[in-house]
Design a protein around this motif. Structure first.
Motif, mmCIF file in Angstrom:
data_model
loop_
_atom_site.group_PDB
_atom_site.id
_atom_site.type_symbol
_atom_site.label_atom_id
_atom_site.label_comp_id
_atom_site.label_asym_id
_atom_site.label_seq_id
_atom_site.Cartn_x
_atom_site.Cartn_y
_atom_site.Cartn_z
ATOM 1 N N ILE A 1 -18.288 42.747 37.329
ATOM 2 C CA ILE A 1 -16.831 42.659 37.394
ATOM 3 C C ILE A 1 -16.334 43.829 38.237
ATOM 4 C CG2 ILE A 1 -16.416 44.042 35.312
ATOM 5 C CD1 ILE A 1 -14.086 42.101 34.676
ATOM 6 N N GLN A 2 -15.272 43.617 38.986
ATOM 7 C CA GLN A 2 -14.686 44.690 39.792
ATOM 8 C C GLN A 2 -13.830 45.594 38.900
ATOM 9 O OE1 GLN A 2 -16.706 43.842 42.963
ATOM 10 N NE2 GLN A 2 -15.126 45.419 43.144
ATOM 11 N N MET A 3 -13.680 46.850 39.344
ATOM 12 C CA MET A 3 -12.895 47.820 38.580
ATOM 13 C C MET A 3 -11.888 48.504 39.490
ATOM 14 S SD MET A 3 -15.806 49.677 36.276
ATOM 15 C CE MET A 3 -16.578 50.432 37.724
ATOM 16 N N GLU A 4 -10.920 49.119 38.855
ATOM 17 C CA GLU A 4 -9.943 49.943 39.568
ATOM 18 C C GLU A 4 -10.006 51.356 38.990
ATOM 19 O OE1 GLU A 4 -5.150 50.074 40.627
ATOM 20 O OE2 GLU A 4 -5.934 48.626 39.176
ATOM 21 N N LYS A 5 -10.059 52.352 39.872
ATOM 22 C CA LYS A 5 -10.083 53.745 39.436
ATOM 23 C C LYS A 5 -8.646 54.236 39.332
ATOM 24 C CE LYS A 5 -12.312 58.179 40.425
ATOM 25 N NZ LYS A 5 -13.195 58.930 41.378
#
Length: 492
Positions: A386-390
């Motif tokens: 899954i993609q993430m956001e910092k």
């Protein structure tokens, strides 16, 4: 230093490299030297900057700034510019035991702190360093230095990586008798088996080791402390012992399905490939071979990049490298001011090769592996992500937020885990009775002595996973402390 107007007259020239599509068919080093004329121009770019930050050698926010071993860079830049190569070699060896290693594998924090780098591309320090030492060997300027006298003191060094080799070199030249114990079949530690041949050909290491042997250092290979000789026996036979065992305990995945067949630690993969190459040019079939397979490397660092470069040479069908952080900026940001390392986006050798072969950069950013799925035979077949956001939180700390709807399934046959190292392997320190703190051997930087009298430590074992150049610095420093211990504490 250099030519007063050189930085205005000459542009930075990149080290020559084989074209990516050519070099992936070879395991030889991909970088070659510039011509002497080009290198003299690069030396001429070194400014008379007053305070040369390139060799300050400190850590800022956990990253090296300037050369940790305080190479007198402006001096040998100037000597190269003037064509005085032998004198440049003498200056280089004054601070660096093994410039043939650092000139190939060091990330060059010196260039990140180069004053010229504030407004223009930095001086090509690393290229010049490698060329000085290579020219020294080619011209037979580097010959065995046999100590004229011996002190009668004996030192055992456990581990033959850059810290152990540097300590051995220094102590031997001071007249002490040094024996290096190495559990592998070849000396060099991670230089030998942790760094692929295309970055550091192994005859470069063997050439230096042979020189150290000629100078009087003994190497005992295939010998594991606790199995082939005990810690007590070692302490009884030697006046001092230095533990330079590295920080080789690799981090493992703690994920659903991570026990599936086809999942390997990165260093196991790299070591096996290099060993098979050196032993039989791969004819023994002992190395993991990913030819025609889909490969994912988990971990965004240099070890992961080396796995990518190795896989593409083995003709993997596809190669991806997963990292949890966002792509680095292409220019220095305000929170990384000079003379800190700029920490900017680079298309390093491995990524350049995959881009040329597959038409894309293999790196995937801000991606989290959720689980691994095996087939009915227990072999890995899928990797779910899954993609993430910092995000910067209200408390001033960053955290990662998963982005629903970005789930993806990756067909896969091999996964290489390159998520770093936890610290030292505990069995050997326990045998010596030395204390561990945060999985590192406890010893002060002042004298490098552990809680056990006469037992010292240096390199990654003391400071944690770090650069080759820091290991050399620590090896030189621990040698000075051991010399003082031997000459003031140990009775004749």
């Amino acid at each position: 230093m250099g030519k007063p107007t050189g930085f205005m007259e000459y542009k930075r020239e990149k080290t020559k490299e084989q074209p990516p599509l050519e070099r992936i068919s070879s395991w030889n080093e991909y970088a070659t030297r510039l011509s002497d004329e080009s290198l003299q121009r690069q030396g001429a770019r070194c400014m008379d900057c007053g305070t040369p930050f390139c060799h300050m050698g400190v850590e800022i926010r956990g990253a090296a700034a300037g050369c940790p071993i305080q190479n007198v860079i402006p001096e040998w830049n100037d000597l190269v510019y003037r064509g005085k190569w032998k004198e440049a070699l003498d200056r280089l060896h004054m601070t660096n035991n093994f410039p043939e290693f650092t000139g190939r594998v060091c990330p060059a924090p010196c260039e990140g702190s180069c004053t010229l780098g504030i407004s223009d591309p930095a001086v090509a320090i690393k290229s010049i360093e490698r060329s000085i030492i290579d020219k020294g060997f080619e011209n037979n300027w580097i010959v065995p230095r046999i100590p004229q006298t011996r002190t009668g003191k004996r030192v055992a060094i456990v581990g033959s990586g850059p810290a152990g080799l540097a300590a051995a070199d220094q102590l031997n030249q001071l007249g002490h008798s040094v024996t290096i114990y190495e559990r592998a079949d070849r000396p060099g530690g991670l230089l030998m088996y942790g760094i692929p041949n295309m970055k550091l050909e192994k005859d470069v290491i063997e050439r230096r080791v042979n020189l150290l042997r000629q100078e009087g250092i003994d190497f005992i290979l295939n010998t594991e402390i606790g199995k082939d000789i005990t810690a007590d026996e070692l302490k009884a036979q030697y006046d001092a012992v230095i533990l330079c065992i590295g920080a080789q305990k690799q981090r493992v995945l703690h994920l659903e399905g991570s026990e599936a067949e086809g999942i390997h630690l990165a260093m196991d993969y790299l070591t096996g490939v290099t060993q098979s190459l050196l032993d039989s040019n791969f004819e023994d079939k002992k190395a993991i071979d990913v030819a025609g397979k889909d490969v994912i490397v988990i971990g965004g660092g240099d070890t992961g990049a080396d796995c990518v470069a190795t896989a593409i040479r083995q003709k993997a069908r596809s190669v991806y490298q997963f990292g949890k952080h966002p792509q680095l900026p292409k220019t220095r940001q305000e929170d990384r001011p000079w003379p800190q390392d700029p920490n900017v986006y680079k298309l390093d050798y491995a990524y350049e090769e995959v881009e040329a072969a597959k038409g894309r950069d293999p790196r995937e950013y801000c991606i989290q592996t959720k689980k691994i799925v095996a087939d009915k035979n227990g072999r890995v077949k899928e990797l779910h992500t899954i993609q993430m956001e910092k995000i910067l939180g209200d408390d001033g700390f960053y955290f990662f937020k998963e982005l629903p709807g970005t789930e993806k399934v990756w067909p896969i046959q091999y996964v290489f885990v390159a998520i770093g190292f936890e610290g030292v392997e505990k069995s050997l320190p326990e045998q010596f009775g030395v204390k561990l703190v945060n999985n590192r051997i406890q010893a002060s930087i002042k004298d490098f002595e552990t809680n056990v009298p006469g037992v010292f430590t240096a390199g990654d074992a003391r400071r944690g996973q770090s650069l080759v150049v820091w290991a050399i610095k620590e090896g030189r420093a621990v040698a000075a402390s051991v010399d003082e211990f031997l000459m003031t504490t140990v009775k004749a």
